[in-house]
Design an enzyme around this catalytic site. Structure first.
Site, PDB file in Angstrom:
ATOM      1  CG  ASP A 149       0.270  -0.021   0.216  1.00  0.00           C
ATOM      2  OD1 ASP A 149       0.352   0.643  -0.842  1.00  0.00           O
ATOM      3  OD2 ASP A 149      -0.808  -0.473   0.652  1.00  0.00           O
TER       4      ASP A 149
ATOM      5  CG  ASP B 122      -2.057   5.484   8.723  1.00  0.00           C
ATOM      6  OD1 ASP B 122      -2.022   6.421   7.898  1.00  0.00           O
ATOM      7  OD2 ASP B 122      -3.006   5.317   9.526  1.00  0.00           O
ATOM      8  CB  VAL B 123       1.336   8.354   4.653  1.00  0.00           C
ATOM      9  CG1 VAL B 123       2.123   7.346   3.833  1.00  0.00           C
ATOM     10  CG2 VAL B 123      -0.077   8.556   4.090  1.00  0.00           C
TER      11      VAL B 123
ATOM     12  CB  SER C  41      -4.220  14.863  -9.065  1.00  0.00           C
ATOM     13  OG  SER C  41      -5.287  14.691  -9.990  1.00  0.00           O
TER      14      SER C  41
ATOM     15  CE1 TYR D 146      -6.901  12.067  -5.358  1.00  0.00           C
ATOM     16  CE2 TYR D 146      -7.337  13.481  -7.242  1.00  0.00           C
ATOM     17  CZ  TYR D 146      -6.634  12.448  -6.668  1.00  0.00           C
ATOM     18  OH  TYR D 146      -5.662  11.791  -7.391  1.00  0.00           O
TER      19      TYR D 146
ATOM     20  CE  LYS E   7      -3.457  13.512  -5.402  1.00  0.00           C
ATOM     21  NZ  LYS E   7      -2.234  12.807  -4.972  1.00  0.00           N
TER      22      LYS E   7
END
Length: 245
Positions: free
Chosen positions: A38, A61-62, A140, A153, A157
């Protein structure tokens, strides 16, 4: 405890709260060693402590390959293997297309799409060497229907779905499975901050008449992470209470 993940090591990004933490708790209850990633170092350390001795937290940090590599390396060095990766980290920067800034678009694409790609790519490199592994990517329902105010977003997704399928084809013969989950309205701190009118509007779209709980996503993630889904790869499971079926 039924021990579906006994002896397995799972990495979960965005694991300090919400759905990520619920997945970590469910996996730990099934016998897994847990590595949480995270952005918030303090929060992820606290979350790991709350799970117990079989969990460690790593600030990551992804969107940075070095951070993701270090996160996955922690799993191997601490617990001896990398068996499950859940690419769950995400942010929202909602705005209508007219008002959305280029930065808001880039931020969401970077965290969701690039972050998931890095998680898949680097995890698959380790898993293919050991000849086994399960990767679960968090999409999502917005990636299916495109929610108002979410051009960034929804695009990210939807991209996760296509990316999961393409990657699943590449690594299936190496014993690595990649599947995705599309949650609907889930009761988290983020969704509970929505205006009541927006919440009520979404509720009218759900045949089951209620929001989902984080653990209801976690149980589906467990199914995809475990041998219960051993002949499934490249699939997308909608967990929406029937919304947009």
């Amino acid at each position: 405890m039924t021990g579906l993940l006994n002896g397995k090591t799972a990495v979960i990004t965005g694991g300090a709260q919400g759905i990520g933490l619920a997945i970590a708790q469910r996996f730990a209850a099934e016998g897994a060693n847990i590595v949480l990633g995270d952005m918030n170092a303090e929060q992820v350390a606290s979350a790991a402590t709350s799970i117990g001795a079989e969990a460690v937290g790593v600030a990551a940090d992804v969107t940075k390959a070095d951070d993701v590599a270090a996160l996955l390396r922690t799993a191997v060095e601490t617990f001896g293997s990398l068996d499950v990766v859940v690419n769950n980290a995400g942010i929202t920067r909602d705005a209508t297309m007219r008002k959305m800034t280029e930065e808001q678009f880039d931020q969401v694409i970077d965290v969701h799409l690039k972050g998931t790609w890095l998680g898949m790519k680097l995890a698959a490199e380790i898993m293919r060497e050991q000849g086994s592994g399960a990767i679960v990517n968090m999409s999502s329902i917005s990636g299916k229907v495109g929610n108002f105010g979410q051009t960034n977003y929804a695009a990210a997704k939807a991209g996760i779905v296509a990316m999961s399928k393409a990657a699943a084809k590449e690594v299936a013969a190496k014993g690595v499975r990649i599947n995705a989950i599309q949650p609907g309205l889930i009761r988290t701190a983020m969704t509970e901050a929505m205006p009541q009118a927006a919440w009520d509007s979404k509720m009218t779209e759900i045949p089951m008449g209620r929001a989902g709980e984080p653990d209801e996503i976690a149980k589906v993630a467990l199914f995809l992470a475990s041998d219960l889904s051993s002949y499934m790869t490249g699939t997308v499971l909608e967990v929406t209470g029937g919304r947009y079926m």
